[in-house]
Motif scaffolding. Structure first.
Motif, mmCIF file in Angstrom:
data_model
loop_
_atom_site.group_PDB
_atom_site.id
_atom_site.type_symbol
_atom_site.label_atom_id
_atom_site.label_comp_id
_atom_site.label_asym_id
_atom_site.label_seq_id
_atom_site.Cartn_x
_atom_site.Cartn_y
_atom_site.Cartn_z
ATOM 1 N N PRO A 43 -5.370 10.045 5.070
ATOM 2 C CA PRO A 43 -5.934 11.208 5.227
ATOM 3 C C PRO A 43 -6.531 12.037 3.892
ATOM 4 C CG PRO A 43 -3.708 11.338 5.348
ATOM 5 C CD PRO A 43 -3.931 9.876 5.199
ATOM 6 N N ALA A 44 -7.556 12.643 3.891
ATOM 7 C CA ALA A 44 -8.035 13.427 2.950
ATOM 8 C C ALA A 44 -6.960 13.915 2.153
ATOM 9 C CB ALA A 44 -9.229 14.641 3.370
ATOM 10 N N GLY A 45 -7.158 13.819 0.914
ATOM 11 C CA GLY A 45 -6.175 14.321 -0.033
ATOM 12 C C GLY A 45 -4.843 13.874 -0.285
ATOM 13 N N ALA A 46 -4.524 12.636 0.183
ATOM 14 C CA ALA A 46 -3.187 12.145 0.384
ATOM 15 C C ALA A 46 -3.345 11.247 -1.072
ATOM 16 C CB ALA A 46 -3.101 11.133 1.421
ATOM 17 N N GLU A 47 -2.216 11.203 -1.634
ATOM 18 C CA GLU A 47 -1.997 10.269 -2.814
ATOM 19 C C GLU A 47 -1.847 8.736 -2.435
ATOM 20 O OE1 GLU A 47 0.757 9.243 -6.568
ATOM 21 O OE2 GLU A 47 1.348 11.204 -5.294
ATOM 22 N N HIS A 48 -2.742 7.835 -2.893
ATOM 23 C CA HIS A 48 -2.647 6.518 -2.476
ATOM 24 C C HIS A 48 -3.080 5.574 -3.292
ATOM 25 C CE1 HIS A 48 -6.751 7.441 -1.856
ATOM 26 N NE2 HIS A 48 -6.852 6.597 -1.848
ATOM 27 N N ARG A 49 -2.615 4.320 -3.078
ATOM 28 C CA ARG A 49 -3.076 3.182 -4.219
ATOM 29 C C ARG A 49 -2.293 1.940 -3.670
ATOM 30 N NH1 ARG A 49 0.542 6.558 -6.555
ATOM 31 N NH2 ARG A 49 2.678 5.676 -6.730
ATOM 32 N N PHE A 50 -3.188 0.786 -4.210
ATOM 33 C CA PHE A 50 -2.895 -0.532 -4.020
ATOM 34 C C PHE A 50 -1.608 -0.854 -5.031
ATOM 35 C CE2 PHE A 50 -6.735 -0.405 -2.032
ATOM 36 C CZ PHE A 50 -6.519 -0.875 -0.794
ATOM 37 N N GLU A 51 -0.494 -1.477 -4.949
ATOM 38 C CA GLU A 51 0.466 -1.947 -5.519
ATOM 39 C C GLU A 51 0.898 -3.343 -5.590
ATOM 40 O OE1 GLU A 51 3.667 1.051 -4.711
ATOM 41 O OE2 GLU A 51 2.813 2.275 -6.054
ATOM 42 N N ASP A 52 1.134 -4.101 -6.554
ATOM 43 C CA ASP A 52 1.752 -5.461 -6.590
ATOM 44 C C ASP A 52 0.679 -6.244 -5.906
ATOM 45 O OD1 ASP A 52 3.861 -4.929 -8.094
ATOM 46 O OD2 ASP A 52 4.976 -3.707 -6.368
ATOM 47 N N PHE A 53 -0.429 -5.982 -6.016
ATOM 48 C CA PHE A 53 -1.411 -6.842 -5.198
ATOM 49 C C PHE A 53 -1.762 -8.220 -5.971
ATOM 50 C CE2 PHE A 53 -3.711 -3.206 -7.318
ATOM 51 C CZ PHE A 53 -4.518 -4.110 -8.094
ATOM 52 N N THR A 54 -2.349 -9.011 -5.072
ATOM 53 C CA THR A 54 -2.797 -10.344 -5.577
ATOM 54 C C THR A 54 -4.389 -10.214 -6.188
ATOM 55 O OG1 THR A 54 -3.822 -11.026 -3.477
ATOM 56 C CG2 THR A 54 -1.415 -11.588 -3.866
ATOM 57 N N PRO A 55 -4.457 -11.141 -7.217
ATOM 58 C CA PRO A 55 -5.712 -10.972 -8.117
ATOM 59 C C PRO A 55 -6.962 -11.087 -7.212
ATOM 60 C CG PRO A 55 -4.381 -12.453 -9.072
ATOM 61 C CD PRO A 55 -3.749 -12.188 -7.847
ATOM 62 N N ASP A 56 -6.943 -11.562 -6.026
ATOM 63 C CA ASP A 56 -8.394 -11.866 -5.145
ATOM 64 C C ASP A 56 -8.401 -10.365 -4.219
ATOM 65 O OD1 ASP A 56 -5.973 -12.144 -3.366
ATOM 66 O OD2 ASP A 56 -6.823 -13.578 -2.374
ATOM 67 N N LEU A 57 -7.434 -9.255 -4.479
ATOM 68 C CA LEU A 57 -7.777 -8.113 -3.573
ATOM 69 C C LEU A 57 -9.384 -7.601 -3.420
ATOM 70 C CD1 LEU A 57 -6.499 -6.009 -1.817
ATOM 71 C CD2 LEU A 57 -6.210 -4.508 -3.574
ATOM 72 N N PHE A 69 0.837 -1.232 0.108
ATOM 73 C CA PHE A 69 -0.037 -0.100 -0.135
ATOM 74 C C PHE A 69 0.730 1.189 0.028
ATOM 75 C CE2 PHE A 69 -2.916 3.062 2.184
ATOM 76 C CZ PHE A 69 -3.801 2.985 1.074
ATOM 77 N N PHE A 70 0.534 2.108 -0.785
ATOM 78 C CA PHE A 70 1.552 3.332 -1.049
ATOM 79 C C PHE A 70 0.484 4.461 -0.405
ATOM 80 C CE2 PHE A 70 2.183 7.408 -3.325
ATOM 81 C CZ PHE A 70 3.379 7.605 -3.031
ATOM 82 N N CYS A 71 1.033 5.241 0.560
ATOM 83 C CA CYS A 71 0.005 6.508 0.883
ATOM 84 C C CYS A 71 1.131 7.346 1.119
ATOM 85 C CB CYS A 71 -0.868 5.921 2.168
ATOM 86 S SG CYS A 71 -1.644 7.303 2.619
ATOM 87 N N ALA A 72 0.978 8.683 0.416
ATOM 88 C CA ALA A 72 1.648 10.058 1.075
ATOM 89 C C ALA A 72 2.990 9.837 1.013
ATOM 90 C CB ALA A 72 1.128 10.364 2.324
ATOM 91 N N GLY A 73 3.739 8.973 -0.072
ATOM 92 C CA GLY A 73 5.082 8.710 -0.128
ATOM 93 C C GLY A 73 5.690 7.530 0.571
ATOM 94 N N THR A 74 4.662 6.698 1.317
ATOM 95 C CA THR A 74 5.169 5.644 2.096
ATOM 96 C C THR A 74 4.766 4.603 1.627
ATOM 97 O OG1 THR A 74 5.480 7.097 3.968
ATOM 98 C CG2 THR A 74 5.322 4.633 4.379
ATOM 99 N N CYS A 75 5.399 3.372 1.798
ATOM 100 C CA CYS A 75 5.020 1.940 1.158
ATOM 101 C C CYS A 75 4.892 1.092 2.155
ATOM 102 C CB CYS A 75 5.876 1.255 -0.124
ATOM 103 S SG CYS A 75 5.389 2.363 -1.506
ATOM 104 N N ALA A 76 4.156 0.141 2.577
ATOM 105 C CA ALA A 76 3.892 -0.898 3.347
ATOM 106 C C ALA A 76 3.225 -2.193 2.999
ATOM 107 C CB ALA A 76 3.130 -0.298 4.742
#
Length: 108
Positions: free
Chosen positions: A80-94, A62-69
């Motif tokens: 938080p509102a306004g933060a860039e975020h996305r799921f990355e390298d996730f399995t097909p069943d997400l 999970f990428f959020c506000a410049g951090t990945c975990a």
């Protein structure tokens, strides 16, 4: 009579709203629960309200506000509102519950 249990199996079968990548499952006041199950890539843009994700199935980063975990089932992710975020390298069943709450701009 209000519903107090919202089964994930029913949420997963609910079609996405037109023009949205998620299905609206429940709303009450500023609380809104949606079902999100991206496939391939996660094209999200920042949202105007605070949000939380509860992972039902799948793993990835999970990428959020410049951090990945890394994340996995039963994890909760907060954005938080306004933060860039996305799921990355996730399995097909997400599949995740998405909870939006509070005012536009967040509760900061």
């Amino acid at each position: 009579m209000p519903r107090f249990v919202l089964p994930a199996v029913e949420a997963a079968a609910t079609p996405n709203e037109p023009g949205r990548a998620s299905a609206r499952i429940f709303a009450h006041g500023s609380f809104e629960a949606r079902w999100y199950a991206p496939r391939g890539t996660d094209p999200q843009a920042p949202h105007g309200r605070d949000e939380a994700y509860v992972v039902v199935s799948g793993r990835g980063t999970f990428f959020c506000a410049g951090t990945c975990a890394p994340f996995g089932p039963a994890d909760m992710l907060w954005v938080p509102a306004g933060a860039e975020h996305r799921f990355e390298d996730f399995t097909p069943d997400l599949a995740v519950w998405v909870i939006f709450y509070g005012p536009e701009g967040g509760e900061g």
